[in-house]
Design a protein around this motif. Structure first.
Motif, PDB file in Angstrom:
ATOM      1  N   UNK B   8      47.062  54.637  46.082  1.00 33.35           N
ATOM      2  CA  UNK B   8      46.363  53.773  45.124  1.00 33.35           C
ATOM      3  C   UNK B   8      45.288  52.906  45.774  1.00 33.35           C
ATOM      4  N   UNK B   9      45.343  52.783  47.077  1.00 34.91           N
ATOM      5  CA  UNK B   9      44.360  51.928  47.745  1.00 34.91           C
ATOM      6  C   UNK B   9      43.058  52.681  47.994  1.00 34.91           C
ATOM      7  N   UNK B  10      43.200  53.975  48.276  1.00 29.25           N
ATOM      8  CA  UNK B  10      42.037  54.741  48.719  1.00 29.25           C
ATOM      9  C   UNK B  10      41.001  54.968  47.617  1.00 29.25           C
ATOM     10  N   UNK B  11      41.474  55.186  46.406  1.00 25.46           N
ATOM     11  CA  UNK B  11      40.512  55.550  45.368  1.00 25.46           C
ATOM     12  C   UNK B  11      40.036  54.339  44.569  1.00 25.46           C
ATOM     13  N   UNK B  12      40.302  53.171  45.071  1.00 26.28           N
ATOM     14  CA  UNK B  12      39.820  51.996  44.355  1.00 26.28           C
ATOM     15  C   UNK B  12      38.320  51.828  44.587  1.00 26.28           C
ATOM     16  N   UNK B  13      37.604  51.557  43.544  1.00 23.19           N
ATOM     17  CA  UNK B  13      36.184  51.259  43.700  1.00 23.19           C
ATOM     18  C   UNK B  13      36.000  49.804  44.123  1.00 23.19           C
ATOM     19  N   UNK B  14      34.791  49.456  44.444  1.00 20.41           N
ATOM     20  CA  UNK B  14      34.531  48.121  44.985  1.00 20.41           C
ATOM     21  C   UNK B  14      34.961  47.031  44.005  1.00 20.41           C
ATOM     22  N   UNK B  15      34.655  47.231  42.747  1.00 17.89           N
ATOM     23  CA  UNK B  15      34.972  46.207  41.751  1.00 17.89           C
ATOM     24  C   UNK B  15      36.473  45.910  41.727  1.00 17.89           C
ATOM     25  N   UNK B  16      37.271  46.978  41.712  1.00 14.92           N
ATOM     26  CA  UNK B  16      38.726  46.803  41.702  1.00 14.92           C
ATOM     27  C   UNK B  16      39.211  46.154  42.988  1.00 14.92           C
ATOM     28  N   UNK B  17      38.644  46.587  44.109  1.00  8.54           N
ATOM     29  CA  UNK B  17      39.053  46.011  45.391  1.00  8.54           C
ATOM     30  C   UNK B  17      38.777  44.515  45.419  1.00  8.54           C
ATOM     31  N   UNK B  18      37.627  44.130  44.897  1.00 10.56           N
ATOM     32  CA  UNK B  18      37.283  42.703  44.883  1.00 10.56           C
ATOM     33  C   UNK B  18      38.261  41.932  44.005  1.00 10.56           C
ATOM     34  N   UNK B  19      38.547  42.476  42.836  1.00 12.46           N
ATOM     35  CA  UNK B  19      39.430  41.752  41.917  1.00 12.46           C
ATOM     36  C   UNK B  19      40.822  41.605  42.510  1.00 12.46           C
ATOM     37  N   UNK B  20      41.325  42.673  43.108  1.00 10.12           N
ATOM     38  CA  UNK B  20      42.657  42.602  43.726  1.00 10.12           C
ATOM     39  C   UNK B  20      42.682  41.583  44.871  1.00 10.12           C
ATOM     40  N   UNK B  21      41.622  41.611  45.678  1.00  8.27           N
ATOM     41  CA  UNK B  21      41.563  40.659  46.786  1.00  8.27           C
ATOM     42  C   UNK B  21      41.457  39.235  46.257  1.00  8.27           C
ATOM     43  N   UNK B  22      40.639  39.057  45.230  1.00  7.55           N
ATOM     44  CA  UNK B  22      40.465  37.724  44.649  1.00  7.55           C
ATOM     45  C   UNK B  22      41.793  37.193  44.128  1.00  7.55           C
ATOM     46  N   UNK B  41      36.203  39.626  52.698  1.00  8.79           N
ATOM     47  CA  UNK B  41      36.872  40.152  53.889  1.00  8.79           C
ATOM     48  C   UNK B  41      38.161  40.868  53.506  1.00  8.79           C
ATOM     49  N   UNK B  42      38.980  40.189  52.697  1.00 14.93           N
ATOM     50  CA  UNK B  42      40.243  40.771  52.242  1.00 14.93           C
ATOM     51  C   UNK B  42      40.011  42.092  51.499  1.00 14.93           C
ATOM     52  N   UNK B  43      38.922  42.157  50.769  1.00 15.30           N
ATOM     53  CA  UNK B  43      38.622  43.368  49.997  1.00 15.30           C
ATOM     54  C   UNK B  43      37.968  44.443  50.869  1.00 15.30           C
ATOM     55  N   UNK B  44      37.484  44.053  52.027  1.00 17.11           N
ATOM     56  CA  UNK B  44      36.782  44.995  52.883  1.00 17.11           C
ATOM     57  C   UNK B  44      35.441  45.426  52.325  1.00 17.11           C
ATOM     58  N   UNK B  45      34.790  44.529  51.633  1.00 17.36           N
ATOM     59  CA  UNK B  45      33.473  44.843  51.068  1.00 17.36           C
ATOM     60  C   UNK B  45      32.455  43.792  51.498  1.00 17.36           C
ATOM     61  N   UNK B  46      31.224  44.076  51.216  1.00 21.49           N
ATOM     62  CA  UNK B  46      30.155  43.152  51.550  1.00 21.49           C
ATOM     63  C   UNK B  46      30.143  41.965  50.585  1.00 21.49           C
ATOM     64  N   UNK B  47      29.830  40.804  51.157  1.00 20.48           N
ATOM     65  CA  UNK B  47      29.867  39.577  50.362  1.00 20.48           C
ATOM     66  C   UNK B  47      28.968  39.639  49.136  1.00 20.48           C
TER      67      UNK B  47
END
Lengths: 209, 209
Positions: B8-22, B41-47
DNA sequence: GTCTATAACGTGATAGAC
DNA sequence: GTCTATCACGTTATAGAC
């Protein structure tokens, strides 16, 4: 020898004013949400004086945190370790002392819980609360009563959770509970005062073997 | 039709990753202490992506807050208003549901209590929790039992404080209680699971007339 | 001790290339 | 959509006059 001033606000020097303001603002908003400007404004002093007297926001916060923890723990430790009182009487005294304290300063419990979570190790390193409660006279009396079979078989920590939960939770959740119950401040305090006498009764019935 | 990915972690898009990290960071640190950089940082995406998807820290927080409140209130409202279950059974179900929820997400209760205090009116304006609880089936059944004299004469709001206090407080104060009792995470969860069955019994004995 | 002015820094947010 | 670079602003902290 000069007589003490009557108005306690008027004769406060800048340092005291800052500390009092800091306590108030930190308790209400927590460390992160507090700006030093909030404190200076509340104290009615110039912002630069805060750093002059306390060096930094961080240092000022540590002083307030330490004092607040001490205030909160003091009646706990002394009540828990009074060798002159029975278990039941201790519960009465603890409920009485804590409810009075939190009626006077309702922001304290949520402040402590929030800031401890943010900074868990800092505080317990400096104050070895660790074994104090579980080695207290109260817990000894509790275990003794269990050995005699006059109260239920329940771990001390569960008992403490119940006691503290019944005492503290209504204050931690006060903003929400006031909204839910549509209750004004004065009526809420009356409810809390009722709990002083009710909680010992409830605890007793919970502990019925 | 493409098959769902297993991880479930691998196929998350950036938006989902950000929301989960937030959600994770906001729950742990609260709004004020959270930096958007922490979330990125927690989401592993660019600020910059955070603002691209959610416009601002404030907006992102509101989304998380709303979802968290919904999650927390949902089982409450539905359990409180189930017309098929008795008062005692409701208490069992409420303790069960909330303790499971808070074992899974222990940060939620302190998060909600802290952020509500910081922002008291915003949330209750948008969700009229006001009378929901006091007009619930549970409270109706409670009053009925009182009229029949089978339980003690105690205001519904006091009853709710006791129930919620016994359920929620051990989670709100978990960091402190773990230290005091020198208890590891797994053992703490065992204590909480025990409380699922104990709390209904305790509530019943408190309500003995 | 107290003030004004400003430095130093951290953080939220965006422009613009890719 | 995603990145780098940077801006704009608020906040903590300090220098220096009084």
């Amino acid at each position: 020898m000069p007589t003490k001033k009557v108005n306690p606000k008027k004769d406060k020097n800048a340092e005291t004013k800052i500390k009092d303001a800091a306590r108030s603002v930190f308790h209400k908003k927590g460390f992160a949400a507090t700006r030093t400007r909030d404190i200076a404004e509340e104290a009615g002093i110039n912002l630069a004086l805060l750093n002059y007297y306390f060096r930094s926001k961080e240092k000022l916060f540590q002083i307030i945190m330490k004092e607040t923890m001490m205030q909160f723990m003091h009646s706990m430790v002394s009540n828990f370790n009074d060798t002159e009182t029975t278990l039941n009487r201790k519960i009465e005294l603890i409920a009485d002392a804590y409810i009075d304290l939190m009626i006077a300063e309702p922001e304290i419990p949520l402040f402590i819980l929030s800031e401890i979570r943010a900074n868990i190790n800092d505080f317990f390193d400096s104050m070895p609360l660790g074994k104090v409660l579980l080695n207290s006279t109260l817990v000894k009396q509790y275990k003794e009563a269990q050995a005699q079979g006059v109260i239920a078989d329940l771990k001390p920590i569960q008992f403490i959770m119940n006691l503290m939960g019944l005492i503290v939770f209504p204050f931690v959740a006060a903003p929400m509970l006031k909204k839910i119950g549509d209750i004004e401040k004065e009526d809420y305090e009356k409810l809390m005062l009722q709990r002083k006498t009710l909680i010992p009764i409830w605890i007793e019935s919970i502990l019925q073997p």
